[in-house]
Design a protein around this motif. Structure first.
Motif, PDB file in Angstrom:
ATOM      1  N   VAL A  80       0.856  -1.193   0.000  1.00  0.00           N
ATOM      2  CA  VAL A  80       0.000   0.000   0.000  1.00  0.00           C
ATOM      3  C   VAL A  80       0.890   1.241   0.000  1.00  0.00           C
ATOM      4  O   VAL A  80       1.884   1.316   0.741  1.00  0.00           O
ATOM      5  CB  VAL A  80      -0.937   0.016   1.214  1.00  0.00           C
ATOM      6  CG1 VAL A  80      -1.757   1.306   1.223  1.00  0.00           C
ATOM      7  CG2 VAL A  80      -1.839  -1.205   1.213  1.00  0.00           C
ATOM      8  N   MET A  81       0.513   2.264  -0.872  1.00  0.00           N
ATOM      9  CA  MET A  81       1.111   3.602  -0.832  1.00  0.00           C
ATOM     10  C   MET A  81      -0.030   4.597  -0.714  1.00  0.00           C
ATOM     11  O   MET A  81      -0.990   4.531  -1.493  1.00  0.00           O
ATOM     12  CB  MET A  81       1.918   3.894  -2.106  1.00  0.00           C
ATOM     13  CG  MET A  81       3.214   3.135  -2.237  1.00  0.00           C
ATOM     14  SD  MET A  81       4.256   3.811  -3.575  1.00  0.00           S
ATOM     15  CE  MET A  81       3.098   3.890  -4.929  1.00  0.00           C
ATOM     16  N   GLN A  82       0.062   5.515   0.266  1.00  0.00           N
ATOM     17  CA  GLN A  82      -1.031   6.461   0.443  1.00  0.00           C
ATOM     18  C   GLN A  82      -0.574   7.665   1.262  1.00  0.00           C
ATOM     19  O   GLN A  82       0.465   7.626   1.919  1.00  0.00           O
ATOM     20  CB  GLN A  82      -2.213   5.785   1.139  1.00  0.00           C
ATOM     21  CG  GLN A  82      -1.879   5.257   2.505  1.00  0.00           C
ATOM     22  CD  GLN A  82      -3.037   4.495   3.142  1.00  0.00           C
ATOM     23  OE1 GLN A  82      -2.924   4.020   4.248  1.00  0.00           O
ATOM     24  NE2 GLN A  82      -4.159   4.344   2.463  1.00  0.00           N
ATOM     25  N   ILE A  83      -1.374   8.731   1.140  1.00  0.00           N
ATOM     26  CA  ILE A  83      -1.245   9.904   2.021  1.00  0.00           C
ATOM     27  C   ILE A  83      -2.417   9.823   2.975  1.00  0.00           C
ATOM     28  O   ILE A  83      -3.579   9.842   2.547  1.00  0.00           O
ATOM     29  CB  ILE A  83      -1.287  11.224   1.229  1.00  0.00           C
ATOM     30  CG1 ILE A  83      -0.181  11.258   0.162  1.00  0.00           C
ATOM     31  CG2 ILE A  83      -1.146  12.416   2.155  1.00  0.00           C
ATOM     32  CD1 ILE A  83       1.213  11.311   0.715  1.00  0.00           C
ATOM     33  N   ASP A  84      -2.116   9.724   4.282  1.00  0.00           N
ATOM     34  CA  ASP A  84      -3.204   9.457   5.229  1.00  0.00           C
ATOM     35  C   ASP A  84      -2.902  10.152   6.554  1.00  0.00           C
ATOM     36  O   ASP A  84      -1.766  10.562   6.831  1.00  0.00           O
ATOM     37  CB  ASP A  84      -3.367   7.955   5.427  1.00  0.00           C
ATOM     38  CG  ASP A  84      -4.766   7.591   5.918  1.00  0.00           C
ATOM     39  OD1 ASP A  84      -5.545   8.532   6.190  1.00  0.00           O
ATOM     40  OD2 ASP A  84      -5.045   6.388   6.032  1.00  0.00           O
ATOM     41  N   GLU A  85      -3.960  10.265   7.405  1.00  0.00           N
ATOM     42  CA  GLU A  85      -3.840  10.830   8.753  1.00  0.00           C
ATOM     43  C   GLU A  85      -3.676   9.691   9.756  1.00  0.00           C
ATOM     44  O   GLU A  85      -4.352   8.662   9.668  1.00  0.00           O
ATOM     45  CB  GLU A  85      -5.094  11.635   9.099  1.00  0.00           C
ATOM     46  CG  GLU A  85      -5.296  12.903   8.280  1.00  0.00           C
ATOM     47  CD  GLU A  85      -4.400  14.031   8.748  1.00  0.00           C
ATOM     48  OE1 GLU A  85      -3.809  13.914   9.834  1.00  0.00           O
ATOM     49  OE2 GLU A  85      -4.277  15.037   7.998  1.00  0.00           O
ATOM     50  N   GLY A  86      -2.730   9.883  10.684  1.00  0.00           N
ATOM     51  CA  GLY A  86      -2.535   8.880  11.745  1.00  0.00           C
ATOM     52  C   GLY A  86      -2.345   9.562  13.094  1.00  0.00           C
ATOM     53  O   GLY A  86      -2.653  10.753  13.261  1.00  0.00           O
ATOM     54  N   THR A  87      -1.811   8.815  14.055  1.00  0.00           N
ATOM     55  CA  THR A  87      -1.614   9.386  15.402  1.00  0.00           C
ATOM     56  C   THR A  87      -0.546  10.470  15.402  1.00  0.00           C
ATOM     57  O   THR A  87      -0.526  11.336  16.287  1.00  0.00           O
ATOM     58  CB  THR A  87      -1.187   8.267  16.360  1.00  0.00           C
ATOM     59  OG1 THR A  87      -0.013   7.615  15.840  1.00  0.00           O
ATOM     60  CG2 THR A  87      -2.299   7.236  16.503  1.00  0.00           C
ATOM     61  N   LEU A  88       0.345  10.442  14.398  1.00  0.00           N
ATOM     62  CA  LEU A  88       1.401  11.453  14.297  1.00  0.00           C
ATOM     63  C   LEU A  88       1.074  12.534  13.271  1.00  0.00           C
ATOM     64  O   LEU A  88       1.927  13.335  12.923  1.00  0.00           O
ATOM     65  CB  LEU A  88       2.735  10.782  13.936  1.00  0.00           C
ATOM     66  CG  LEU A  88       3.272   9.768  14.970  1.00  0.00           C
ATOM     67  CD1 LEU A  88       4.561   9.160  14.485  1.00  0.00           C
ATOM     68  CD2 LEU A  88       3.473  10.469  16.315  1.00  0.00           C
ATOM     69  N   GLY A  89      -0.144  12.522  12.832  1.00  0.00           N
ATOM     70  CA  GLY A  89      -0.546  13.520  11.847  1.00  0.00           C
ATOM     71  C   GLY A  89      -0.514  12.979  10.425  1.00  0.00           C
ATOM     72  O   GLY A  89      -0.415  11.786  10.186  1.00  0.00           O
ATOM     73  N   ARG A  90      -0.554  13.923   9.466  1.00  0.00           N
ATOM     74  CA  ARG A  90      -0.606  13.562   8.032  1.00  0.00           C
ATOM     75  C   ARG A  90       0.771  13.141   7.576  1.00  0.00           C
ATOM     76  O   ARG A  90       1.789  13.784   7.876  1.00  0.00           O
ATOM     77  CB  ARG A  90      -1.088  14.760   7.212  1.00  0.00           C
ATOM     78  CG  ARG A  90      -1.403  14.433   5.752  1.00  0.00           C
ATOM     79  CD  ARG A  90      -2.036  15.651   5.090  1.00  0.00           C
ATOM     80  NE  ARG A  90      -2.384  15.394   3.706  1.00  0.00           N
ATOM     81  CZ  ARG A  90      -3.487  14.777   3.298  1.00  0.00           C
ATOM     82  NH1 ARG A  90      -4.346  14.351   4.202  1.00  0.00           N
ATOM     83  NH2 ARG A  90      -3.740  14.586   2.028  1.00  0.00           N
ATOM     84  N   SER A  91       0.823  12.038   6.812  1.00  0.00           N
ATOM     85  CA  SER A  91       2.112  11.518   6.374  1.00  0.00           C
ATOM     86  C   SER A  91       1.935  10.738   5.083  1.00  0.00           C
ATOM     87  O   SER A  91       0.830  10.311   4.734  1.00  0.00           O
ATOM     88  CB  SER A  91       2.733  10.613   7.439  1.00  0.00           C
ATOM     89  OG  SER A  91       1.865   9.506   7.698  1.00  0.00           O
ATOM     90  N   ALA A  92       3.090  10.564   4.408  1.00  0.00           N
ATOM     91  CA  ALA A  92       3.139   9.714   3.213  1.00  0.00           C
ATOM     92  C   ALA A  92       3.538   8.318   3.668  1.00  0.00           C
ATOM     93  O   ALA A  92       4.602   8.136   4.262  1.00  0.00           O
ATOM     94  CB  ALA A  92       4.142  10.267   2.211  1.00  0.00           C
ATOM     95  N   ARG A  93       2.711   7.301   3.404  1.00  0.00           N
ATOM     96  CA  ARG A  93       2.887   5.977   4.006  1.00  0.00           C
ATOM     97  C   ARG A  93       3.143   4.910   2.939  1.00  0.00           C
ATOM     98  O   ARG A  93       2.613   4.974   1.825  1.00  0.00           O
ATOM     99  CB  ARG A  93       1.662   5.581   4.802  1.00  0.00           C
ATOM    100  CG  ARG A  93       1.361   6.561   5.924  1.00  0.00           C
ATOM    101  CD  ARG A  93       0.147   6.131   6.712  1.00  0.00           C
ATOM    102  NE  ARG A  93      -0.117   7.066   7.814  1.00  0.00           N
ATOM    103  CZ  ARG A  93      -1.050   6.902   8.738  1.00  0.00           C
ATOM    104  NH1 ARG A  93      -1.833   5.825   8.682  1.00  0.00           N
ATOM    105  NH2 ARG A  93      -1.222   7.784   9.693  1.00  0.00           N
ATOM    106  N   GLY A  94       3.984   3.943   3.389  1.00  0.00           N
ATOM    107  CA  GLY A  94       4.199   2.759   2.590  1.00  0.00           C
ATOM    108  C   GLY A  94       4.074   1.534   3.479  1.00  0.00           C
ATOM    109  O   GLY A  94       4.714   1.460   4.532  1.00  0.00           O
ATOM    110  N   LYS A  95       3.252   0.557   3.115  1.00  0.00           N
ATOM    111  CA  LYS A  95       2.988  -0.624   3.932  1.00  0.00           C
ATOM    112  C   LYS A  95       3.258  -1.878   3.113  1.00  0.00           C
ATOM    113  O   LYS A  95       2.823  -1.978   1.959  1.00  0.00           O
ATOM    114  CB  LYS A  95       1.551  -0.638   4.426  1.00  0.00           C
ATOM    115  CG  LYS A  95       1.160   0.580   5.263  1.00  0.00           C
ATOM    116  CD  LYS A  95      -0.305   0.528   5.667  1.00  0.00           C
ATOM    117  CE  LYS A  95      -0.726   1.760   6.465  1.00  0.00           C
ATOM    118  NZ  LYS A  95      -2.147   1.698   6.867  1.00  0.00           N
ATOM    119  N   VAL A  96       3.965  -2.848   3.734  1.00  0.00           N
ATOM    120  CA  VAL A  96       4.231  -4.128   3.081  1.00  0.00           C
ATOM    121  C   VAL A  96       3.979  -5.249   4.091  1.00  0.00           C
ATOM    122  O   VAL A  96       4.160  -5.064   5.315  1.00  0.00           O
ATOM    123  CB  VAL A  96       5.676  -4.207   2.551  1.00  0.00           C
ATOM    124  CG1 VAL A  96       5.928  -3.147   1.483  1.00  0.00           C
ATOM    125  CG2 VAL A  96       6.677  -4.053   3.687  1.00  0.00           C
TER     126      VAL A  96
END
Length: 550
Positions: free
Chosen positions: A113-129
């Protein structure tokens, strides 16, 4: 100012169009970086064993490895979770052991997964494997985040540089606009657009309102502009604008004059039946501006003036001769020689009447006959003899007698000019018909025309005579040729046997089908009364022979 506004607007638009895809490009780069870090982390061989052999704690092996990777890569966070979505590592140790804030089902199902999302640390560019064990079984997942503020900072850091480039481009555009503006002002003589528009309207009104022909050519000889009068005089069409001059006009002197192949001022040219005076002025761009004046009417009036002067001279000569004869008659009467006086008057009247009848017997067109009788008087006054050839015969009226009168009159005038000053000057005229074609031939015993000049003599403006007071010469023979060619005929010049020149003009379809009034009766009377006279016709017209006809 308009050019500067356009340059600034284009620069701003280009800058905006560049920044819009740049933001998306930076987001994509951040997500791919996060994904790459996550893939590297998931490739660590001992993480799957740590997930199975330890617990999620602050100082556990999973947390320590994740923090090491985060510090080494500069990522905002490196989160490792198990199959249930429980965190085994986090930047904030208090979050270890808790469930992740976003749905992990997609990555735990085996997809990256590649996405721009909001998390506990705020908005970030994420990569998940997904995280797999040695057998390839999914035992958890790795999620890496890149702070979105860093992406924004990279974007904002490019703006000053981009604006600097844009400012430079705007400066170059402003300088170019200034240079173009100054050049344009010089080319337009510092006139405003409204002034140029007004001048254009005035020019159009002037060009199409003047009675002189106006023609503008470019450096390639193409017609750039012409007014209505030029179209009329040269028989051109509005569609001929933009075409080369040599393709819209027939070859000849007129085309050569307009194209600049003949130089000089007030050059004569003949277009159709019109006599034109052309002046050509070159322009700075290699083209030319040509003005045309119609001198047809002026030439006609000038020729009428010449004819009137010739008639006056003829009348003066007749008056002089008439006075001499009256004095002779008066002397005979005073001497009492009445029989001699009667014989003198009878002989003079009989010669005059016989001469006039001889001309009208051979030429049945009244205008042509009158011309020959009148020219005989003029020839006598100028010390020359005008002889009518025995072969002269025109049995019918002419379709266009005025044209044939112009042809014959011009040829006789030129012959008289050529023999001026010659001893025993002689001009011989012959007008005959071959079928329906009229043949006019005039010869003289003057100096003749050199063979090298015979092709030029029918050219407009070519002459060896001094110009008269009313205008220029070099038109008569050109008109003769044009009149002949209008009917499909020709005009030629050759050498007369014994020296001199002979001009021959043929005019097809010159005779009319209409018989002159009383033609049959006159023919019968002529056959019965003058048959012997026609056989012994003295073809020389004496000077006194024309007085009765005048």
């Amino acid at each position: 100012m308009v050019q500067l506004a356009i340059a600034a607007g284009v620069t701003a638009l280009a800058t905006g169009l560049f920044l819009a895809p740049l933001s998306a490009q930076l987001d994509d780069q951040a997500m791919r970086r996060a994904l790459s870090i996550a893939q590297t982390t998931a490739a660590e061989s001992h993480l799957d064993d740590a997930l199975e052999s330890s617990r999620p704690t602050r100082h556990g092996p999973v947390q320590n490895e994740a923090e090491r990777i985060r510090a080494a890569t500069g990522a905002e966070y490196v989160v490792i979770m198990d199959k249930r979505g429980v965190r085994w590592s986090h930047t904030d140790p208090d979050e270890i052991g808790r469930h992740v804030s976003t749905d992990p089902s997609v990555v735990l199902s085996g997809q990256e997964v590649m996405q721009i999302d909001e998390g506990t640390l705020g908005r970030s560019a994420r990569g998940k494997v997904p995280l797999r064990d040695e057998q390839g079984k999914i035992v958890g997942a790795v999620s890496v985040g890149i702070a979105y503020e860093s992406v924004r900072e990279r974007l904002l850091s490019t703006v000053p540089q981009l604006l600097a480039y844009a400012g430079g481009a705007l400066a170059v555009g402003a300088l170019a606009a200034y240079i173009v503006s100054r050049r344009l002002q010089r080319r337009t003589h510092d006139l405003a657009f409204s002034d140029i528009s007004a001048l254009l309207a005035e020019r159009e009104a002037m060009l199409h309102g003047i009675r002189e022909g106006f023609l503008a050519l470019d450096k390639h000889g193409r017609i750039r502009l012409m007014n209505d009068e030029a179209q009329r005089l040269l028989e051109l069409r509005a569609e001929d604008t933009g075409r080369p001059l040599d393709t819209v006009l027939p070859p000849g002197r007129t085309t050569d004059v307009l194209a600049g192949r003949v130089s000089g001022a007030d050059l004569l040219a003949v277009s159709g039946h019109r006599v034109l005076v052309a002046n050509r002025m070159p322009t700075e761009d290699g083209g030319a501006v040509i003005t045309l004046r119609d001198r047809t009417e002026l030439e006609r009036l000038g020729r009428e003036l010449d004819g009137t002067r010739g008639l006056i001279d003829a009348l003066r000569a007749q008056d002089h001769e008439h006075a001499n004869r009256l004095h002779t008659l008066l002397g005979l009467l005073e001497l009492g020689l009445h029989d001699e006086a009667v014989e003198f008057v009878t002989q003079a009247v009989g010669v005059h009447r016989a001469t006039a009848e001889q001309v009208t017997e051979r030429i049945h067109d009244p205008l042509l006959a009158a011309l020959l009788v009148g020219k005989a008087t003029v020839a006598t006054e100028r010390g020359a003899s005008l002889r009518i050839s025995p072969d002269t015969h025109v049995p019918d009226r002419l379709v266009d007698p005025h044209s044939l009168v112009t042809v014959l009159g011009n040829l006789i005038d030129n012959a008289l000019d050529a023999t001026s000053g010659e001893r025993d000057a002689l001009v011989e005229a012959e007008v005959r018909t071959v079928g329906r074609t009229a043949v006019v031939q005039v010869s003289d015993n003057g100096p003749g025309v050199p063979e090298a000049r015979r092709a030029e003599i029918f050219t407009e403006g070519w002459t060896t005579k001094d110009p008269p007071a009313h205008g220029q010469r070099g038109i008569g023979l050109a008109l003769v040729r044009r009149l002949a060619e209008r009917y499909g005929g020709s005009a030629e010049v050759g050498e007369r046997p014994g020296g001199g020149a002979v001009f021959t003009v043929t005019v097809p379809d010159a005779l009319s089908d209409e018989l002159p009034e009383g033609r049959e009766a006159s023919q019968e009377a002529t056959t019965g009364t003058h048959s012997s006279g026609r056989a012994t016709l003295d073809t020389r017209l004496p000077g006194g022979a024309t007085e009765a006809s005048q």
